[in-house]
Design an enzyme around this catalytic site. Structure first.
Site: not given
Length: 585
Positions: A353, A462
Site C-alpha cells: 500500500e 486485498e
C-alpha cells in the site's frame, strides 16, 4: 502446376525439407502431419478452407506456446512490435478482425482505437520478416486469411506472400516477448492460432484467473496448535489443502525484515512473518500446485499508507543509492532462500500500500533518515534498484506495485502518476468495501478498466468482508470491523454506502442497526460480497482477487483483529464463502 504432399516433421534441433529448403528451428520430438498444396518452386499454399465469418474482436493464442498475440507495451505508433505474451486481458491483446472480401481480413489493434493494423514489414515475402503495427491503409501487406485447421485452430496467411506464408511463433519461443514473424507455411503448432472472442466465458480460463488468499499467519497459528476443518467435518485437514479443494490457486505471504525487533505483545505473536517462515509455507503451496505472491513490506511491522517505517537494520542509511543497493541485495537473498526451499514466488509485491511511498519514517520516530516519499526522487531510486534486482535474478517473476483505496479513482490516479514510469507488470489494489474511502463497486470497475487500458494487469490484492460481529473473547483483542465507528467512515454502515446501489444485483442483504443502514454481517453476505467483487473485477478486465486475513482465526496464544472476517468460523470450520473461489465468473 501444383502437387499434393503429406508432410511429416520429426526429430530434434534443425530440420530441412527438400521442397524449398525450409528451415525449422528450436523444436524437438514433434510429429506434425497435414495435407497441403505445393508449387514447383517449393512454395506451400492453402487455397481453400478459409473462414469468412470471423468479424469481431478476439484474443489470439498460439497453439505451441500458449501465449497471446500482443502489441508491445500497448503501443500506438507505427512500427510497434507484435510479440507474444501470457494472457493479461488488456486491449494490447485484443484485435479487431475486419472482413475485406475474397477471404481476407484486416487485423486492427484495439489499443490504438483500431487505427493501426498488423503489417508485414516493408511488404517483404521473406521468411523471418517482422510483424509490426502501422496506420491502416488497406495494402496487401495488411491483409490476412484465416484458414481453419483440423484441430479448430487457424493458420493466419499473409496476402503479401501470395498465401504461402503465415504468422509464426519465431524459433518456437515460449517466452513472454517472443517475436512473431512471417514464415513459409508448413502447418506446425507454432503456426497455429486459437481465437477467443473478447467477452466470451473462455477469454480467461478458470485456472488463469487469480483466486488468492493471504495466509501470512498460517505458520504461527499452526505452531500454536490451531487446526482447520471442512464445514461439517470433525476431522482436521491441512488448511492449504482446504483452500486448494475450494478453487484457490494462489497464496500471498507477507514478509517483514526482522519482525522480532518490532514492539509487540506476546499475544499478537507477529514475529513469525519473516522470510524463512514464508519460504516454508510457500513450498507447501507449490507442492499443491498453487502459485505464490510474496509481499515485501520493507519494514519490521505493518506497512500501509500512513505507516511505512524503515526496517531497524537500515535505519541509519541516509543515502538513497545506498539504501537501494542494500534493499536490492536483501531482496535477492530472500528470493534465493525461497528458491532453495522450493517456494520461489511467481510474483513479488514491492512494498505494501505504497500510496505515499515506502520507508519514509524511522523505525523509532517520524523523521526519516532517507526520505522515500513517493514525490521524492529517493523513492524511484530505491524502488528501481529493487525491481532491477528481481528482474536480474529471475525475469519470469512478475512484479506488482500495490495501492490502497482501489475504488477511489482520484487517489489511485495521484499515486500512479509516480509509478507509471517504473518497470512493473501488475497493479495491485486494496478494496475493502467497509472503508468508505475505498469507494463503490462501480468505482472499482472504473479504476480497473483505466489501468488495464494503460497496459497493466490489475488485481485486487486485498479484500474481505465480515460474516459476524461476534469475536473470540479469549484473545482480548478488539476486531477492526463492527457496525460503525464514531465518524461512520468505517464499518457495516460504510459498506452500505459503497455497496447498496448494487446490493440487489448481487444478492447482498441490507439491514439497520440503531437506525443506521448497514450491509449485514452474515455468512451468506460474506460469500455474496466476495462473489460480487470477483464478478466486477473479471468483467472490468482484471486478473484476480486475493482475500486478506482468510486464515487469521484466533487461537489460544495468538490474537486476531480479523477473526470475524476469516474464511473459517470461531471453531475453525470452513464457511460458505470458500465456495466463491470455485465459481465461474
Amino acid at each position: 502446376m501444383l502437387k499434393r504432399i503429406k508432410k511429416v516433421l520429426m526429430g530434434t534441433g534443425l530440420a530441412f525439407f527438400a521442397f524449398g529448403m525450409i528451415a525449422l528451428t528450436g523444436c524437438s520430438n514433434l510429429v506434425e502431419t497435414s495435407d497441403e498444396l505445393v508449387s514447383e518452386d517449393g512454395k506451400r499454399t492453402v487455397t481453400s478452407g478459409y473462414d469468412t465469418s470471423l468479424s469481431g474482436t478476439y484474443y489470439i493464442q498460439n497453439s505451441f506456446s500458449g501465449k497471446y498475440l500482443d502489441v508491445a507495451n500497448g503501443g500506438t505508433s507505427n512500427g510497434t512490435n507484435i510479440q507474444q505474451y501470457e494472457y493479461n486481458g488488456s486491449t494490447a491483446q485484443q484485435f479487431n478482425l475486419v472482413y475485406l472480401g475474397s477471404g481476407y481480413y484486416a487485423i486492427k489493434t484495439v489499443c490504438s482505437g483500431s487505427t493501426q493494423a498488423l503489417d508485414v514489414w516493408s511488404k517483404s515475402t521473406a521468411d523471418g520478416t517482422n510483424i509490426a503495427t502501422y496506420k491502416y491503409s488497406g495494402g496487401t501487406n495488411q491483409q490476412f486469411k484465416f484458414v481453419k485447421q483440423s484441430d479448430g485452430s487457424y493458420a493466419i496467411l499473409t496476402r503479401t506472400s501470395g498465401d504461402s506464408s503465415c504468422l509464426d511463433d519465431y524459433a518456437w519461443s515460449t517466452s513472454n516477448g517472443g517475436n512473431v514473424v512471417q514464415w513459409s507455411y508448413w502447418g506446425g503448432a507454432c503456426q497455429k492460432w486459437n481465437l477467443t472472442k473478447v467477452g466470451s466465458s473462455s477469454s480467461s480460463s478458470n485456472s488463469d484467473f487469480m483466486r488468492g488468499v493471504d495466509v501470512s499467519c498460517l505458520y504461527a497459528l499452526e505452531q500454536d496448535g490451531a487446526l482447520f476443518y471442512e464445514s461439517g467435518s470433525s476431522s482436521s485437514t491441512d488448511m492449504l489443502t482446504i483452500l486448494k479443494n475450494h478453487g484457490v490457486n494462489w497464496v500471498r505471504l507477507r514478509v517483514w525484515n526482522n519482525p522480532s525487533s518490532a514492539n509487540y505483545t506476546p499475544m499478537e505473536n507477529y514475529g513469525y512473518c519473516d522470510i524463512s517462515k514464508a519460504a516454508s509455507v510457500a513450498a507447501r503451496a507449490k507442492k499443491l500446485g498453487m502459485k505464490v505472491l510474496l509481499d515485501f513490506h520493507y519494514s519490521d511491522t505493518w506497512a500501509d499508507p500512513s505507516s511505512q517505517c524503515t526496517p531497524k537494520m537500515w535505519d541509519s542509511i541516509t543515502n538513497a543509492s545506498t539504501l537501494g543497493s542494500t534493499a536490492a541485495t536483501w531482496t535477492k537473498n530472500c528470493l534465493m532462500i525461497m528458491k532453495n526451499a522450493g517456494g520461489l514466488p511467481d510474483m513479488v509485491q514491492i512494498g505494501n500500500e505504497i500510496n505515499g511511498g515506502f520507508m519514509f519514517a524511522s523505525s523509532y520516530n517520524s523523521t526519516p533518515n532517507c526520505n522515500c516519499y513517493i514525490t521524492n526522487s529517493n523513492f524511484s531510486t530505491v524502488i528501481s534498484a529493487i525491481i532491477s534486482a528481481v528482474r536480474n535474478y529471475n525475469s519470469d517473476i512478475k512484479i506488482m506495485l500495490h495501492l490502497a483505496e482501489g475504488g477511489n479513482a482520484s487517489t489511485i490516479s495521484w499515486s500512479y502518476a509516480y509509478l507509471k514510469n517504473l518497470d512493473f507488470d501488475v497493479l495491485g489494489l486494496s478494496y475493502y468495501p467497509f472503508f468508505k474511502s475505498h469507494g463503490t463497486l462501480s468505482g472499482l470497475s472504473s479504476v480497473i478498466k483505466t489501468y488495464v487500458a494503460a497496459g497493466k494487469q490489475v488485481v485486487v490484492a486485498e479484500t474481505s468482508f465480515p460474516w459476524t460481529v461476534d469475536s473470540y473473547a479469549s484473545d482480548n483483542v478488539a476486531n477492526t470491523i463492527w457496525y460503525y465507528n464514531d465518524n461512520k467512515d468505517t464499518g457495516l454502515s460504510s459498506a452500505y454506502t459503497n455497496l447498496s446501489s448494487l446490493a440487489s444485483t448481487y444478492g447482498i442483504s441490507t439491514g439497520t442497526y440503531s437506525g443506521t443502514s448497514i450491509i449485514q454481517a452474515t455468512a451468506a453476505n460474506q460469500k455474496a460480497v466476495l462473489q460480487a467483487i470477483f464478478k466486477v473485477v473479471k468483467a472490468a478486465g482484471g486478473d484476480g482477487v486475493f482475500y486478506w486475513g482468510g486464515e487469521w482465526v484466533a487461537s489460544s496464544n495468538i490474537g486476531s483483529t480479523w477473526e470475524n472476517q476469516a474464511l473459517f468460523d470461531l471453531n475453525h470450520k470452513g464457511l460458505a464463502v470458500l465456495d466463491a473461489f470455485n465459481d465461474q465468473y
